[in-house]
Every structure is written in C-alpha cells, then in structure tokens.
Design an enzyme around this catalytic site. Sequence first.
Site, mmCIF file in Angstrom:
data_model
loop_
_atom_site.group_PDB
_atom_site.id
_atom_site.type_symbol
_atom_site.label_atom_id
_atom_site.label_comp_id
_atom_site.label_asym_id
_atom_site.label_seq_id
_atom_site.Cartn_x
_atom_site.Cartn_y
_atom_site.Cartn_z
ATOM 1 N N LEU A 73 0.819 -1.225 0.000
ATOM 2 C CA LEU A 73 0.000 0.000 0.000
ATOM 3 C C LEU A 73 0.850 1.271 0.000
ATOM 4 O O LEU A 73 0.361 2.343 0.347
ATOM 5 C CB LEU A 73 -0.996 -0.001 1.170
ATOM 6 C CG LEU A 73 -1.971 -1.189 1.178
ATOM 7 C CD1 LEU A 73 -2.886 -1.121 2.404
ATOM 8 C CD2 LEU A 73 -2.833 -1.214 -0.090
ATOM 9 N N ASP A 112 11.594 12.285 -23.583
ATOM 10 C CA ASP A 112 10.394 11.856 -24.318
ATOM 11 C C ASP A 112 10.747 11.517 -25.773
ATOM 12 O O ASP A 112 11.106 12.406 -26.543
ATOM 13 C CB ASP A 112 9.349 12.993 -24.344
ATOM 14 C CG ASP A 112 8.360 12.931 -23.199
ATOM 15 O OD1 ASP A 112 8.249 11.866 -22.555
ATOM 16 O OD2 ASP A 112 7.681 13.949 -22.953
ATOM 17 N N TYR A 151 14.171 3.858 -14.227
ATOM 18 C CA TYR A 151 12.924 3.082 -14.261
ATOM 19 C C TYR A 151 13.008 1.992 -15.338
ATOM 20 O O TYR A 151 12.818 0.810 -15.061
ATOM 21 C CB TYR A 151 11.730 4.017 -14.514
ATOM 22 C CG TYR A 151 10.472 3.256 -14.856
ATOM 23 C CD1 TYR A 151 9.863 2.441 -13.916
ATOM 24 C CD2 TYR A 151 9.923 3.322 -16.138
ATOM 25 C CE1 TYR A 151 8.734 1.701 -14.245
ATOM 26 C CE2 TYR A 151 8.800 2.596 -16.474
ATOM 27 C CZ TYR A 151 8.207 1.783 -15.513
ATOM 28 O OH TYR A 151 7.099 1.048 -15.853
ATOM 29 N N ALA A 193 5.614 -2.206 -8.247
ATOM 30 C CA ALA A 193 6.806 -1.469 -8.695
ATOM 31 C C ALA A 193 6.548 0.022 -8.602
ATOM 32 O O ALA A 193 5.395 0.455 -8.558
ATOM 33 C CB ALA A 193 7.130 -1.815 -10.154
ATOM 34 N N PHE A 199 3.015 -7.055 -10.403
ATOM 35 C CA PHE A 199 2.864 -5.641 -10.784
ATOM 36 C C PHE A 199 3.671 -4.709 -9.877
ATOM 37 O O PHE A 199 4.023 -3.614 -10.313
ATOM 38 C CB PHE A 199 1.400 -5.197 -10.638
ATOM 39 C CG PHE A 199 0.450 -5.799 -11.625
ATOM 40 C CD1 PHE A 199 0.416 -5.363 -12.933
ATOM 41 C CD2 PHE A 199 -0.441 -6.791 -11.235
ATOM 42 C CE1 PHE A 199 -0.481 -5.901 -13.845
ATOM 43 C CE2 PHE A 199 -1.341 -7.332 -12.138
ATOM 44 C CZ PHE A 199 -1.357 -6.888 -13.446
HETATM 45 N N1 UFG Z 1 2.431 14.908 -21.883
HETATM 46 C C1 UFG Z 1 2.234 16.269 -21.979
HETATM 47 N N2 UFG Z 1 1.887 16.943 -20.842
HETATM 48 C C2 UFG Z 1 1.731 16.342 -19.630
HETATM 49 C C3 UFG Z 1 1.923 14.944 -19.554
HETATM 50 C C4 UFG Z 1 2.278 14.263 -20.700
HETATM 51 O O1 UFG Z 1 2.376 16.867 -23.040
HETATM 52 O O2 UFG Z 1 1.430 17.015 -18.645
HETATM 53 C C5 UFG Z 1 2.799 14.167 -23.096
HETATM 54 C C6 UFG Z 1 4.161 13.512 -22.960
HETATM 55 O O3 UFG Z 1 5.171 14.375 -23.352
HETATM 56 C C7 UFG Z 1 3.991 12.301 -23.880
HETATM 57 C C8 UFG Z 1 2.511 11.960 -23.789
HETATM 58 O O4 UFG Z 1 1.879 13.134 -23.273
HETATM 59 O O5 UFG Z 1 4.281 12.681 -25.188
HETATM 60 C C9 UFG Z 1 2.228 10.814 -22.844
HETATM 61 O O6 UFG Z 1 2.857 11.075 -21.604
HETATM 62 P P1 UFG Z 1 2.615 10.187 -20.310
HETATM 63 O O7 UFG Z 1 3.424 10.807 -19.206
HETATM 64 O O8 UFG Z 1 1.166 9.983 -20.100
HETATM 65 O O9 UFG Z 1 3.223 8.783 -20.730
HETATM 66 P P2 UFG Z 1 4.695 8.429 -21.261
HETATM 67 O O10 UFG Z 1 4.534 8.067 -22.707
HETATM 68 O O11 UFG Z 1 5.690 9.439 -20.930
HETATM 69 O O12 UFG Z 1 5.021 7.208 -20.324
HETATM 70 C C10 UFG Z 1 4.605 5.911 -20.579
HETATM 71 C C11 UFG Z 1 4.485 5.150 -19.263
HETATM 72 C C12 UFG Z 1 5.832 5.036 -18.600
HETATM 73 C C13 UFG Z 1 6.841 4.466 -19.558
HETATM 74 C C14 UFG Z 1 6.862 5.309 -20.820
HETATM 75 C C15 UFG Z 1 7.836 4.808 -21.836
HETATM 76 O O13 UFG Z 1 3.601 5.810 -18.401
HETATM 77 O O14 UFG Z 1 5.734 4.189 -17.498
HETATM 78 O O15 UFG Z 1 5.563 5.317 -21.392
HETATM 79 O O16 UFG Z 1 7.452 3.596 -22.297
HETATM 80 F F1 UFG Z 1 8.062 4.488 -19.012
#
Ligand code: UFG
Length: 316
Positions: free
Chosen positions: A29, A279, A136, A70, A68
């Site tokens: 938790l 990103d 990560y 993590a 899961f």
């Molecule tokens: N984004 C924004 N503004 C925000 C949040 C996200 O523009 O406030 C954009 C990010 O730049 C990205 C897209 O929205 O282009 C998705 O972002 P997320 O943070 O929702 O997800 P990510 O693709 O960064 O992350 C996911 C998983 C991670 C993993 C990653 C790489 O959540 O655990 O893919 O595989 F590590």
Amino acid sequence: MTGGAGYIGSHTVLQLTDQGYDVVVVDDLSRGYKDAVDPKLLRVLDIHDTAGLVRVFEEKPCDAVIHFAAFIAVGESMRLPEIYFANNVAGSLSLFTAMVKTGVKHAVFSSTAAVYGMPKTSPISEDLPYAPINPYGESKAMTERILNWFDRIHELRSVCLRYFNASGADPDGRAGERHDPETHLIPLLLRAVKTGEPVNVFGDDYPTPDGTCIRDYIHVTDLAQAHILAVEALLKGAPSKKFNVGTGKGFSVREVIQSVERVTGQKVPYVISPRREGDPPELVADSGRLQKTLGWSPQFPDLDQIVATAWNFALK
Ligand code: UFG
C-alpha cells in the site's frame, strides 16, 4: 498477485474474479489504494519480505504469480534511482526467490516500453535491444534479465509484458487511474477540463505530423486481459516469452486533446511548453506477436472509448 492495489493490478483483479479465478493480492500500500481491492483478497506485505511471501504461498498454494508491484515514475527515477533498483529489482528478486522456494513455476511480469529507450524505428518490435534511458526502464530490463536466468536455472517460466501507454478505466466504473502525483496525459487533461487549470503540452516541435509526441494508448482492461492470456498460456506449458502490449496505433498529444474535447463536450485548457526530457517523439507497439501467440485483440481500440471510460471514473 503483487501490486494488486495499484492501477493496472486492481483492474486485473476485477478481470480475474469476473472470469472465476481465485486471487490473492500482496501489496504494501505504499503507492496503491486499500479501497481498490476487496479486503478479503488483500495481504499487506512488502515484497522484500521473502519469508512473508513464502508464508503466503504456503498458506494459499498458487499456480502463477502476476507481478505488478513497482515504482513507475520516470522523473522520480532520475532523482532517486536507489529506490527504483531497491524496489523494482531487489523486490522482484525477493519474490522470485520465494516462488522458487515454494515451487511456484509461472510468472507474468509487468514490464514497459521504457526498456527500449529512444527507438529509431516505429512500430517497435520485441527484437530491439535493451536501451533504457532512465533508471525506471533499466530496473525493468534488469528484472527481465533475472527472469531469463531463473528460467534457465530454476525452470521458472515467465511472460514479460512490455506495456505502452496504459489508460482508461473499468467500463463499469469499479476502478480507475489514481496516481499521486499524476503525471499521465489523459487524467491530466480530464483534470484540466474539470478545474480550468491548463495542462502543459510538452513540445510541439517534434518530427511528427502535428509536432506533438505520438503514443500507443491501450485500455487498461485490454492490458489486464493480456495478463490472463499469458497466465493461461504458461499453465498450458508455453515457454518464457516477451511481448509488447499496445494496440499498434499511435495518437499525438493534440489528437488526445481533441478526443477529450469530443468526449467531455468541453474545451481543454492547455499551453505549449518546452519538451520534457527523455520523451521519444513516437512510441508505438508492434503487437503482432501478442495477437498471434496469445490470441489477444483489443476490445477498446478506439481512443474516444478509452477516454470515455476515464471520464466516467473522473466524474465519480
Ligand atoms: N504529456 C504532456 N503533458 C503532460 C503529460 C504528458 O504533453 O502534462 C505528453 C508527454 O510528453 C507524452 C505523452 O503526453 O508525449 C504521454 O505522456 P505520459 O506521461 O502519459 O506517458 P509516457 O509516454 O511518458 O510514459 C509511458 C508510461 C511510462 C513508460 C513510458 C515509456 O507511463 O511508465 O511510457 O514507455 F516508461
């Protein structure tokens, strides 16, 4: 199951129980929510406690473990790598050790597209090399490698599921996404609609058609179903394998914003901000292996459907 009080875990518990499976949830938790899981199923335990896990397996013999538990925040892992290696790698090792001690021979592991880092090709196939760019992703790649050795030495068969962008919520509204702090795009866009506080769009100068990043958004219930198919395959004697779990279709940040506007009927307030470090411009799964080998196919391939389930949960 470990981490069953978290986002993907709690949805997988619902799917498993809906399909008549008997589940025990181990969760400390620390990031999950007690009310996300039926108290009758929950054992509050840290996965570093190998002896405690052995007791759980002895009390309630099980055929397979879905792992899961993590930490999942990329940004946090760049500040506190030690907690990512301790929790995600050492914690997993403790779990696999307890499984070997009690003769549990099947594991489904929650991995991530972050093991690929910044891939140059899209869609991404499972054959690309490990190239994580943050602790990560590294912690998940290391755990996958531990599983390779446990397969070879202890005959612990495993399926590693490399998730793309898990999103949406239980279609019946029983569970949804609750991260604290929230960093994921869809819940942040929905929050912006509710509060009027603008979302930062991280960069509009990427080499993509509209300049914003493209991701493969997969509904959490479809993701949960992939775990069940993986368990079923392992129980039938399938060998260890790694699969991408995505729909194979990418959407840009702008397209996700448009989807949220269609679903909610409201404008999303946002501002264009600088790029977020780390990103990749585009992450889309080649999910052919998953479809062919496990017979998986998405029930919610449509982005508006995904957003609608998330909105339904956000309104509660
Ligand atoms: N984004 C924004 N503004 C925000 C949040 C996200 O523009 O406030 C954009 C990010 O730049 C990205 C897209 O929205 O282009 C998705 O972002 P997320 O943070 O929702 O997800 P990510 O693709 O960064 O992350 C996911 C998983 C991670 C993993 C990653 C790489 O959540 O655990 O893919 O595989 F590590």
